[in-house]
Structures are given as structure tokens and as C-alpha cells.
Design an enzyme around this catalytic site. Structure first.
Site, mmCIF file in Angstrom:
data_model
loop_
_atom_site.group_PDB
_atom_site.id
_atom_site.type_symbol
_atom_site.label_atom_id
_atom_site.label_comp_id
_atom_site.label_asym_id
_atom_site.label_seq_id
_atom_site.Cartn_x
_atom_site.Cartn_y
_atom_site.Cartn_z
ATOM 1 N N SER A 92 33.736 42.846 10.846
ATOM 2 C CA SER A 92 33.237 41.713 11.689
ATOM 3 C C SER A 92 32.058 41.103 10.771
ATOM 4 O O SER A 92 31.533 41.845 9.994
ATOM 5 C CB SER A 92 32.895 42.033 13.130
ATOM 6 O OG SER A 92 32.076 41.139 13.604
ATOM 7 N N TYR B 261 27.660 46.445 19.683
ATOM 8 C CA TYR B 261 28.749 46.092 18.754
ATOM 9 C C TYR B 261 28.340 46.202 17.311
ATOM 10 O O TYR B 261 29.046 46.869 16.429
ATOM 11 C CB TYR B 261 29.323 44.730 19.087
ATOM 12 C CG TYR B 261 30.478 44.344 18.480
ATOM 13 C CD1 TYR B 261 31.688 45.076 18.592
ATOM 14 C CD2 TYR B 261 30.597 43.188 17.625
ATOM 15 C CE1 TYR B 261 32.918 44.772 18.014
ATOM 16 C CE2 TYR B 261 31.632 42.750 16.773
ATOM 17 C CZ TYR B 261 32.844 43.558 17.161
ATOM 18 O OH TYR B 261 33.883 43.038 16.287
#
Length: 232
Positions: free
Chosen positions: A130, A143
């Protein structure tokens, strides 16, 4: 097992994983990773050559049983993952544990279990990381923490596996138009417009680029960002 190259895709039933499966189906025998056997069997029937790979990736016994029948693997693609957001002051221990178990520990365990067949094939490991694997911000500690750790894992694995002929690619998309993104926008209280964000098939094309790169080279890291250009 077919002589066609074999690719295992975790999280294959939805979002980015499904887009990757759609793209690789023309050239690979697919092992479709997930937990719902019925859904995966139905999905497998829509491809030229595919079968379910059913396992809860946090369960060592299920993973061991699922990998036991794999005698060849050319590409391992880690697409399964979860997104948890929130201020550090409000995040529970269970939220931290679950996020790291799914986004990092399960990746490490499955990779370790499959390294012998990947080495034998001169294969590849591709992780869907990501943009949060590079930067963090308010409410993204949990995250981003998992994705920073995943980047460290792939960097180390890449160096370790060169001598064994296994290439390792880390793909870093920004926000992608998936159901996860829609849920994130709802959590943020923002209007969601799918066309404003990276489409899953574009991430699949990045994976295809890594997979198709010939043996003398490798896509080691690749970042894909939303252009910010209005399509309206």
C-alpha cells in the site's frame, strides 16, 4: 498438475485479488485463495484452469493441509488483507493483533511453507502492499504499521532469496476502488466515487508486469498513485 505456470492468489474472490485472477487466468493455472469453498469453486469454474485454495490463513493447520498438495508454484501473490483505522488512544489490543496476524504473520507463514516449491520453480513472490507502507498519518497507525512491516519483510526476503533464484516484488497502490475503499470512506464520513480512485485492473496490470519480467531483471518495488485528475 498442468505444465502451465501456476499462480496462487490469496484474497482471490474480491477486489484486487479478483482482478489479478482475471488478468492471469489466460496464462496461468490459478489457485484461488480464500475461506469460502463454495464461492471459490464457482469462481474457479469461470476460468480456463483454476481450483480453490481454501484456508483460514491464520490457522497453521489449515495452511499446512492446503499447501500439502502443491508440488509446483511459479507465483505466490499475497492480496488478502484487512483495513483497521482509528486513533492510537482508541485501538484495542485485539485490533492490533488481528491486523498484524492477517497482514503480516499470515503472509510470512504462507511464504515460508511454499518457499521449497518456489525455489524449485525459480518462482516469484508478489505482495500487494500500500501507499501506507511508506507514509502514515492520523488514525492510520495500525494499518500503516502492518504495511511498513510488510515492506521490511519483502525487502529482507528479496535479499535472502536471490541466491535461491526467487524474485520478490512489492506493489504499493494508493487508494483503490474496492468495497474496502467504500467502507473506508463511510468511516471517514466522506462521499465515495469509485471512478476517482485507482481501478483494481490497474493494480492487476502492475502485477502482470512483475510476473512477465524476464529472469535477468525484476520489478522490486512499484508505486501506483491516484492521478488526482477529475474524470467528470
Amino acid at each position: 498438475m498442468t505444465s502451465t505456470p501456476v499462480a496462487l492468489i490469496t484474497g482471490a474472490s474480491r477486489g484486487i485479488g479478483r482482478a489479478i485472477a482475471d488478468d492471469l487466468a489466460a496464462t496461468h493455472h490459478l489457485l484461488l485463495g480464500g475461506r469460502d469453498r463454495t464461492a471459490l469453486t464457482e469462481l474457479a469454474s469461470s476460468y480456463p484452469s483454476a481450483e480453490p485454495f481454501v484456508a483460514e490463513l491464520r490457522d497453521a493447520g489449515q495452511v499446512a493441509a492446503a499447501v500439502s498438495g502443491i508440488d509446483r508454484l511459479d507465483v505466490l501473490i499475497h492480496s488478502a488483507g484487512i483495513l483497521r483505522m482509528g486513533p492510537v488512544a482508541e485501538l484495542t489490543d485485539d485490533a492490533w493483533r488481528e491486523s498484524f496476524e492477517v497482514n503480516l504473520f499470515a503472509v510470512a507463514a504462507l511464504t515460508r511453507a511454499l518457499l521449497p516449491v518456489l525455489r524449485a520453480a525459480g518462482g516469484q513472490v508478489v505482495t500487494i502492499n500500500s501507499g501506507s507502507g511508506y507514509t502514515s498519518g492520523a488514525s492510520s497507525a495500525i494499518y500503516s504499521g502492518t504495511k511498513f512491516a510488510l515492506r521490511a519483510f519483502t525487502d529482507a526476503l528479496r535479499e535472502e532469496e536471490r541466491q535461491h533464484g526467487v524474485r520478490v516484488s512489492s506493489i504499493h497502490p494508493g487508494r483503490v476502488a474496492t468495497d474496502m475503499q467504500e467502507e473506508l470512506h463511510a468511516w471517514e464520513g466522506k462521499e465515495y466515487s469509485a471512478e476517482a480512485w485507482i481501478q483494481p485492473d490497474q493494480v492487476a496490470k502492475a502485477v502482470r508486469l512483475a510476473v512477465d519480467t524476464t529472469r535477468e531483471s525484476a520489478i522490486e518495488t512499484l508505486s501506483i498513485r491516484p492521478s488526482g485528475i477529475s474524470l467528470r
